[in-house]
Structure formats: C-alpha cells, structure tokens
Design an enzyme around this catalytic site. Structure first.
Site: not given
Length: 249
Positions: A49, A51, A194
C-alpha cells in the site's frame, strides 16, 4: 491464468493505492478500467500500500483471468481509458502461485526535498527553507542499515506480525537544487519512510546528533522520532521479484 501488471501513478488525487470506503484510490480506478474493457470483474492484489498523496514510478499487482489475448493492444486501450495520472507499462504472465506482495524481495523509495522554492515542483517535492547538514544526515542514515526493529518509525496501532525490516540502502544525494533520499529494504512499515526522513531532517538541522538515531531505535516509541514529512515528496521507485515467478521462467 495469473498475470502481473506494472504501472505508475501521480498520487495527488488519490487516497493511496488500496481500496477504501468513500475515498477514491488508485486500485479502484485501475480495477474499474480493466473490468470495463474486459467486460468482466477484475480484482487486483497490489505489491503493497502507498499512503494518500504518495506517488509510484513502479508498482505491481497481480490478477487472475481465463485468458488475455493481444496484451499490447489491451495496454494501449487501457491507457487511453485511464486518467492521465495513471499509466500501465507492462502486463505479463506469471506462475499460478506468484504473489505481487509476498514474492517481492526488495522495495526502493525516494524522497525529494527542494532546497529552494520552486513553483514547478510544489506537488512533487517538500520544500525545506533552512540549510541541512547532508554529511550528518548520511552519518545517521548509515546507523539504520541492517536487520532492525523499526517500530519507532511505524504508524501507531499498525497491525503487523513483526516490526523487523532489513534495510539495505539509505543515503542522501544532492542533485542540482534537489536533495534526494534513497532507501531500500525487504519490506516497509506504514509511514516508515516519511518518519525516517523527518528524523534525518532533524539531524540535518542540528536538533540532535547523528548517533541519537540509535537511541530512537532502542526506544521503540514513535514519539521519539521526527514528524512525518509530507507525502508529496515520496516516490515508490522499484520493486524486485525473483525470475522464478515468470511463467516458464
């Protein structure tokens, strides 16, 4: 028959890759396009996945179908049907048990930082006004390499079987007025890249020394690490698979 599809996307308009209720995702748009052209339902299993707002230069998914004739023509028609921010590059047959997520052996991301204000990359990179000590950021990045527990960089309440990741590359490079962070691992936790970038920026700003990264890792506490940087600067750039997944490969 099982096929892999390789594609890329600019993530600004999407709430990530994976289907969500009441939110548009890349998976939804791609599945709808493929289903309409084939006149039958297509379900995609992605390599992972991404974000909301994250981009992908190279992403994979697998799907099952009885047959797919004239693949180049289908790719051309599919790209004509899809919005401009999603592009399909390849579709190829794989072994029946090949899995886009579980058979991936390595993933690489880049994070882009603008060192000066650039109106043409507002949606493509994160602008940091202050000077950054790149040497110290790279010294800190080296401490992340290897098989380690990265819980401190994971999004809270993430349901995973382990926080252990094998980090194989982590380095900063200055390219003209852009600072690019490249990071490679066997797997990544949610929000991990991140959070790592936010932490390394703190090192570059002199908020704490490079070796403080070891303290953050040992703490296993998300609150000890830096804030997550904006998604717009993050790109999934590469996913590696063994040749054994290829049909007759």
């Amino acid at each position: 028959m099982r096929f892999f599809i390789q594609f890329s996307y600019f993530g600004k308009a999407y709430h990530g890759w994976q289907n969500q209720p009441n939110a548009i995702t890349v998976q939804e748009v791609l599945e709808n396009g493929m289903s309409k052209l084939l006149n039958l339902p297509v379900s995609l299993m992605g390599a992972g996945r991404t974000d909301t707002g994250v981009h992908a230069k190279e992403m994979y998914a697998h799907f099952d179908i009885d047959a797919l004739d004239n693949i180049p023509e289908y790719i051309f028609r599919l790209n004509s049907f899809l919005p401009n921010d999603i592009a399909v590059d390849r579709i190829f047959e794989v072994e029946d048990d090949a899995h886009a997520r579980f058979h991936a052996t390595e993933r690489t991301y880049e994070y882009h930082i603008d060192k000066k204000k650039d109106p043409f990359s507002t949606d493509l990179a994160h602008f940091v006004k202050k000077d950054l000590d790149i040497a110290q950021m790279n010294s800190a990045a080296v401490l992340l390499l290897g098989k380690k527990d990265f819980e401190c960089f994971s999004k809270s309440n993430t349901d995973v079987y382990t926080y252990i990741c094998d980090l194989r590359e982590a380095k900063w490079e200055l390219k003209n007025d852009k600072l690019v962070f490249t990071i490679t691992a066997d797997r990544f936790l949610r929000n991990m890249v991140r959070a790592i970038v936010g932490t390394l920026i703190n090192v570059g700003l002199g908020k704490y020394p490079a070796d403080y990264v070891n303290t953050i890792l040992k703490s296993k506490e998300r609150t000890k690490a830096g804030v997550s940087v904006p998604a717009k600067g993050l790109y999934l750039t590469s996913i590696v698979y063994p040749n054994t997944i290829l049909k007759n490969g």
